[in-house]
Scaffold this motif. Structure first.
Motif, PDB file in Angstrom:
ATOM      1  N   ALA A  49       0.826  -1.208   0.000  1.00  0.00           N
ATOM      2  CA  ALA A  49       0.000   0.000   0.000  1.00  0.00           C
ATOM      3  C   ALA A  49       0.862   1.260   0.000  1.00  0.00           C
ATOM      4  N   CYS A  50       1.883   1.269   0.829  1.00  0.00           N
ATOM      5  CA  CYS A  50       2.754   2.448   0.910  1.00  0.00           C
ATOM      6  C   CYS A  50       3.599   2.623  -0.347  1.00  0.00           C
ATOM      7  N   THR A  51       4.075   1.542  -0.917  1.00  0.00           N
ATOM      8  CA  THR A  51       4.864   1.639  -2.144  1.00  0.00           C
ATOM      9  C   THR A  51       4.013   2.177  -3.286  1.00  0.00           C
ATOM     10  N   ASN A  52       2.783   1.684  -3.408  1.00  0.00           N
ATOM     11  CA  ASN A  52       1.870   2.216  -4.436  1.00  0.00           C
ATOM     12  C   ASN A  52       1.645   3.711  -4.236  1.00  0.00           C
ATOM     13  N   ALA A  53       1.353   4.110  -3.002  1.00  0.00           N
ATOM     14  CA  ALA A  53       1.094   5.527  -2.720  1.00  0.00           C
ATOM     15  C   ALA A  53       2.343   6.355  -2.967  1.00  0.00           C
ATOM     16  N   TYR A  54       3.485   5.853  -2.548  1.00  0.00           N
ATOM     17  CA  TYR A  54       4.741   6.589  -2.719  1.00  0.00           C
ATOM     18  C   TYR A  54       5.041   6.812  -4.201  1.00  0.00           C
ATOM     19  N   GLU A  55       4.947   5.752  -4.988  1.00  0.00           N
ATOM     20  CA  GLU A  55       5.239   5.890  -6.417  1.00  0.00           C
ATOM     21  C   GLU A  55       4.287   6.866  -7.090  1.00  0.00           C
ATOM     22  N   TYR A  56       2.991   6.788  -6.751  1.00  0.00           N
ATOM     23  CA  TYR A  56       2.013   7.707  -7.336  1.00  0.00           C
ATOM     24  C   TYR A  56       2.284   9.141  -6.885  1.00  0.00           C
ATOM     25  N   CYS A  57       2.465   9.342  -5.602  1.00  0.00           N
ATOM     26  CA  CYS A  57       2.670  10.692  -5.061  1.00  0.00           C
ATOM     27  C   CYS A  57       3.982  11.305  -5.562  1.00  0.00           C
ATOM     28  N   GLN A  58       5.010  10.495  -5.690  1.00  0.00           N
ATOM     29  CA  GLN A  58       6.293  10.997  -6.185  1.00  0.00           C
ATOM     30  C   GLN A  58       6.151  11.429  -7.651  1.00  0.00           C
ATOM     31  N   LYS A  59       5.475  10.606  -8.438  1.00  0.00           N
ATOM     32  CA  LYS A  59       5.300  10.884  -9.868  1.00  0.00           C
ATOM     33  C   LYS A  59       4.450  12.135 -10.110  1.00  0.00           C
ATOM     34  N   THR A  60       3.482  12.373  -9.230  1.00  0.00           N
ATOM     35  CA  THR A  60       2.553  13.496  -9.417  1.00  0.00           C
ATOM     36  C   THR A  60       2.895  14.702  -8.548  1.00  0.00           C
ATOM     37  N   GLY A  61       4.017  14.652  -7.831  1.00  0.00           N
ATOM     38  CA  GLY A  61       4.412  15.772  -6.975  1.00  0.00           C
ATOM     39  C   GLY A  61       3.514  15.975  -5.773  1.00  0.00           C
ATOM     40  N   ARG A  62       2.972  14.893  -5.229  1.00  0.00           N
ATOM     41  CA  ARG A  62       2.024  14.993  -4.111  1.00  0.00           C
ATOM     42  C   ARG A  62       2.546  14.372  -2.822  1.00  0.00           C
ATOM     43  N   LEU A  63       3.850  14.216  -2.698  1.00  0.00           N
ATOM     44  CA  LEU A  63       4.424  13.739  -1.435  1.00  0.00           C
ATOM     45  C   LEU A  63       4.359  14.861  -0.414  1.00  0.00           C
ATOM     46  N   PRO A  64       4.239  14.614   0.857  1.00  0.00           N
ATOM     47  CA  PRO A  64       4.170  13.302   1.494  1.00  0.00           C
ATOM     48  C   PRO A  64       2.735  12.772   1.523  1.00  0.00           C
ATOM     49  N   PHE A  65       2.592  11.551   2.049  1.00  0.00           N
ATOM     50  CA  PHE A  65       1.272  11.002   2.346  1.00  0.00           C
ATOM     51  C   PHE A  65       1.324  10.460   3.767  1.00  0.00           C
ATOM     52  N   ARG A  66       0.180  10.000   4.284  1.00  0.00           N
ATOM     53  CA  ARG A  66       0.114   9.567   5.683  1.00  0.00           C
ATOM     54  C   ARG A  66      -0.398   8.131   5.782  1.00  0.00           C
ATOM     55  N   ILE A  67       0.006   7.484   6.860  1.00  0.00           N
ATOM     56  CA  ILE A  67      -0.525   6.165   7.195  1.00  0.00           C
ATOM     57  C   ILE A  67      -1.034   6.229   8.631  1.00  0.00           C
ATOM     58  N   PHE A  68      -2.149   5.570   8.859  1.00  0.00           N
ATOM     59  CA  PHE A  68      -2.786   5.520  10.179  1.00  0.00           C
ATOM     60  C   PHE A  68      -2.994   4.066  10.571  1.00  0.00           C
ATOM     61  N   TRP A  69      -2.841   3.786  11.843  1.00  0.00           N
ATOM     62  CA  TRP A  69      -3.149   2.470  12.392  1.00  0.00           C
ATOM     63  C   TRP A  69      -4.225   2.670  13.449  1.00  0.00           C
ATOM     64  N   LYS A  70      -5.301   1.925  13.339  1.00  0.00           N
ATOM     65  CA  LYS A  70      -6.392   1.995  14.313  1.00  0.00           C
ATOM     66  C   LYS A  70      -6.611   0.585  14.855  1.00  0.00           C
ATOM     67  N   ILE A  71      -6.584   0.477  16.171  1.00  0.00           N
ATOM     68  CA  ILE A  71      -6.717  -0.830  16.807  1.00  0.00           C
ATOM     69  C   ILE A  71      -7.843  -0.762  17.823  1.00  0.00           C
ATOM     70  N   ASP A  72      -8.741  -1.736  17.750  1.00  0.00           N
ATOM     71  CA  ASP A  72      -9.705  -1.889  18.831  1.00  0.00           C
ATOM     72  C   ASP A  72      -9.674  -3.352  19.262  1.00  0.00           C
ATOM     73  N   THR A  73     -10.592  -3.752  20.076  1.00  0.00           N
ATOM     74  CA  THR A  73     -10.514  -5.085  20.671  1.00  0.00           C
ATOM     75  C   THR A  73     -10.680  -6.209  19.657  1.00  0.00           C
ATOM     76  N   SER A  74     -11.265  -5.947  18.495  1.00  0.00           N
ATOM     77  CA  SER A  74     -11.508  -7.033  17.552  1.00  0.00           C
ATOM     78  C   SER A  74     -10.917  -6.813  16.163  1.00  0.00           C
ATOM     79  N   GLN A  75     -10.373  -5.640  15.901  1.00  0.00           N
ATOM     80  CA  GLN A  75      -9.965  -5.336  14.538  1.00  0.00           C
ATOM     81  C   GLN A  75      -8.735  -4.430  14.482  1.00  0.00           C
ATOM     82  N   PHE A  76      -7.897  -4.651  13.495  1.00  0.00           N
ATOM     83  CA  PHE A  76      -6.717  -3.842  13.212  1.00  0.00           C
ATOM     84  C   PHE A  76      -6.939  -3.225  11.839  1.00  0.00           C
ATOM     85  N   THR A  77      -6.946  -1.901  11.784  1.00  0.00           N
ATOM     86  CA  THR A  77      -7.182  -1.191  10.531  1.00  0.00           C
ATOM     87  C   THR A  77      -5.956  -0.357  10.185  1.00  0.00           C
TER      88      THR A  77
END
Length: 134
Positions: A49-77
């Motif tokens: 996911a990050c490599t895809n975003a990085y390549e797209y953002c670098q090519k289009t001049g839209r760096l940086p991008f962000r990643i989020f991790w959300k954790i609850d008792t039953s799910q990791f997002t």
């Protein structure tokens, strides 16, 4: 038991940041009790996911991008947020033998739910893995 939610975030500016994001994903998945195999696969989904975003953002001049991790008792997002055009992800069993384009399919087979959502000028790639009760 209280429904705990923890959120962590990181800005990706360089390829070395992708490696850090992969480490964070694996560490968090391990801490919340995913099996080593699932931790490795979640690390791989983060890399794709990050490599895809990085390549797209670098090519289009839209760096940086962000990643989020959300954790609850039953799910990791894991959410990758970038500026740019929307794309789609659909799980299929067709084999892509081309030079590129397998990353999103790989992600779709690793996680339990994956979807793309547009919010204003941003696109969110959301990857959810449910924690199985052993």
């Amino acid at each position: 038991m209280k429904h705990m939610i923890m959120i962590r975030t990181m800005t990706i500016m360089k390829t070395v940041d992708i490696l850090k994001a992969m480490d964070i994903t694996e560490q968090l998945a391990n801490e919340i009790g995913f099996l080593p195999r699932d931790c490795l696969f979640l690390r791989l989904a983060t890399e794709e996911a990050c490599t895809n975003a990085y390549e797209y953002c670098q090519k289009t001049g839209r760096l940086p991008f962000r990643i989020f991790w959300k954790i609850d008792t039953s799910q990791f997002t894991i959410i990758v947020k970038q500026r740019g055009g929307c794309f789609s992800v659909a799980k299929t069993d067709n084999v892509n033998t081309g030079a590129r384009g397998r990353g999103l399919q790989l992600i779709a087979h690793i996680v339990d739910e994956v979807f793309v959502k547009r919010t204003g000028n941003n696109v969110l790639l959301c990857m959810c893995k449910c924690k199985k009760n052993e």
